[in-house]
Write a protein that holds these residues in place. Structure first.
Motif, PDB file in Angstrom:
ATOM      1  N   THR A  99      30.235  46.461  28.774  1.00  8.87           N
ATOM      2  CA  THR A  99      31.640  47.038  29.423  1.00  8.87           C
ATOM      3  C   THR A  99      32.021  46.076  30.472  1.00  8.87           C
ATOM      4  O   THR A  99      33.333  45.514  30.501  1.00  8.87           O
ATOM      5  CB  THR A  99      31.317  48.421  29.854  1.00  8.87           C
ATOM      6  OG1 THR A  99      31.147  49.340  28.889  1.00  8.87           O
ATOM      7  CG2 THR A  99      32.565  48.924  30.591  1.00  8.87           C
TER       8      THR A  99
ATOM      9  N   ARG B 147      33.161  42.689  28.959  1.00  9.21           N
ATOM     10  CA  ARG B 147      34.476  42.897  28.244  1.00  9.21           C
ATOM     11  C   ARG B 147      35.753  42.849  29.321  1.00  9.21           C
ATOM     12  O   ARG B 147      36.545  42.361  29.353  1.00  9.21           O
ATOM     13  CB  ARG B 147      34.445  44.004  27.483  1.00  9.21           C
ATOM     14  CG  ARG B 147      35.799  44.044  26.480  1.00  9.21           C
ATOM     15  CD  ARG B 147      35.551  45.333  25.743  1.00  9.21           C
ATOM     16  NE  ARG B 147      35.861  46.536  26.664  1.00  9.21           N
ATOM     17  CZ  ARG B 147      34.825  47.550  26.652  1.00  9.21           C
ATOM     18  NH1 ARG B 147      33.491  47.110  26.182  1.00  9.21           N
ATOM     19  NH2 ARG B 147      35.033  48.687  27.377  1.00  9.21           N
ATOM     20  N   CYS B 148      35.328  43.615  30.472  1.00 11.13           N
ATOM     21  CA  CYS B 148      36.413  43.930  31.375  1.00 11.13           C
ATOM     22  C   CYS B 148      36.596  42.875  32.697  1.00 11.13           C
ATOM     23  O   CYS B 148      37.547  43.073  33.503  1.00 11.13           O
ATOM     24  CB  CYS B 148      36.209  45.178  31.936  1.00 11.13           C
ATOM     25  SG  CYS B 148      36.323  46.600  31.075  1.00 11.13           S
TER      26      CYS B 148
ATOM     27  N   VAL C 134      29.715  49.295  37.177  1.00  8.31           N
ATOM     28  CA  VAL C 134      29.757  49.936  35.690  1.00  8.31           C
ATOM     29  C   VAL C 134      28.996  51.436  36.076  1.00  8.31           C
ATOM     30  O   VAL C 134      27.719  51.088  35.849  1.00  8.31           O
ATOM     31  CB  VAL C 134      29.471  49.125  34.756  1.00  8.31           C
ATOM     32  CG1 VAL C 134      29.656  49.753  33.454  1.00  8.31           C
ATOM     33  CG2 VAL C 134      30.162  47.829  34.737  1.00  8.31           C
TER      34      VAL C 134
ATOM     35  N   HIS D 193      31.494  55.187  32.278  1.00  6.44           N
ATOM     36  CA  HIS D 193      31.282  55.637  31.093  1.00  6.44           C
ATOM     37  C   HIS D 193      31.703  57.217  31.075  1.00  6.44           C
ATOM     38  O   HIS D 193      30.774  57.653  31.971  1.00  6.44           O
ATOM     39  CB  HIS D 193      29.863  55.206  30.492  1.00  6.44           C
ATOM     40  CG  HIS D 193      29.781  53.779  30.145  1.00  6.44           C
ATOM     41  ND1 HIS D 193      28.588  53.382  30.014  1.00  6.44           N
ATOM     42  CD2 HIS D 193      30.689  52.791  29.934  1.00  6.44           C
ATOM     43  CE1 HIS D 193      28.886  52.126  29.507  1.00  6.44           C
ATOM     44  NE2 HIS D 193      30.123  51.725  29.814  1.00  6.44           N
TER      45      HIS D 193
END
Length: 242
Positions: A83, A86-87, A44, A71
């Motif tokens: 993030t 969640r993914c 990420v 991002h």
């Protein structure tokens, strides 16, 4: 716990970590591919300004288990962790800093301690390889955090954790979350085990977060979580007899 039965996702927040990612992904693949039939490594990128985006693109092209997320603007480490959580597709989720101070070879030890009754296994950095000032500040911060929140956590600053997906749903998202994940899990009545793990010098680059950057925000966060602790409705509650 056998990760091949459930799928394993490794979440790595990265901000200007181009020098570390190739080595990190290599170590993760070497350690986890023999264990997990279903493995994904989520990198990420928190709007890095160095070569991190290009390195992630190259790693995604080279290895099918690597996924890149980015991002559009820099939102902080907590946002990057959120993030990834969640993914992620796996039912077992590992959070891990990009600097390799917590070596990927420790992940199987976390997996070995995950029982059917355990919701998360969190690392405690043993024999820390950090400057004396940073270690002293961390010790004081941990003691203050535990006293204010009323939740004993041995090492809130350790980024290596193994969490069941079912437990992630109970985590609120805010700037500073990554330092309170273990605290929140315990407040929710979930079963959390803390075990010592190895800690090495940073592989490359430098830390992006200074002591003064975190001091005042950390105090405010502790006070807010003290309020939350008094009002939280635990996720794991005693069943009601009929």
């Amino acid at each position: 716990m056998n990760p091949s039965e459930t799928g394993l996702s490794v979440i790595v927040p990265a901000y200007n970590e181009a020098e570390c990612l190739q080595e990190l992904v290599g170590a993760l693949r070497q350690t986890l591919l023999p264990l997990a039939e279903s493995l994904e490594i989520l990198l990420v990128d928190d709007a890095s300004t160095d070569e991190t985006p290009r390195v992630i693109e190259a790693l995604c092209a080279a290895y099918p288990e690597v996924r890149g997320l980015r991002h559009k603007r820099n939102c902080g480490q907590s946002a990057a962790v959120a993030t990834g959580l969640r993914c992620a597709k796996g039912r077992l989720l590992v959070t891990l800093d990009a600097d390799m101070q917590n070596p990927p070879s420790e992940i199987p030890r976390l997996l070995a301690h995950l029982t059917p009754e355990t919701d998360a296994v969190c690392g405690v950095r043993s024999e820390r390889n950090d400057p004396a000032l940073k270690k002293a500040a961390s010790t004081v911060a941990n003691a203050f955090r535990n006293r204010i929140t009323g939740v004993p956590v041995q090492d809130a600053g350790c980024g290596m954790r193994l969490i069941r997906r079912s437990a992630v749903a109970e985590l609120p998202v805010f700037n500073g979350l990554h330092r309170f994940i273990t605290t929140f899990l315990k407040l929710q009545g979930l079963q959390v085990l803390e075990i010592p793990i190895a800690h090495r010098p940073r592989y490359a680059g430098r830390s992006k977060y200074g002591i003064h950057d975190r001091l005042w925000r950390g105090i405010a966060d502790c006070l807010a979580i003290r309020w939350y602790a008094r009002r939280v409705v635990p996720a794991r509650r005693e069943s009601v007899a009929e």
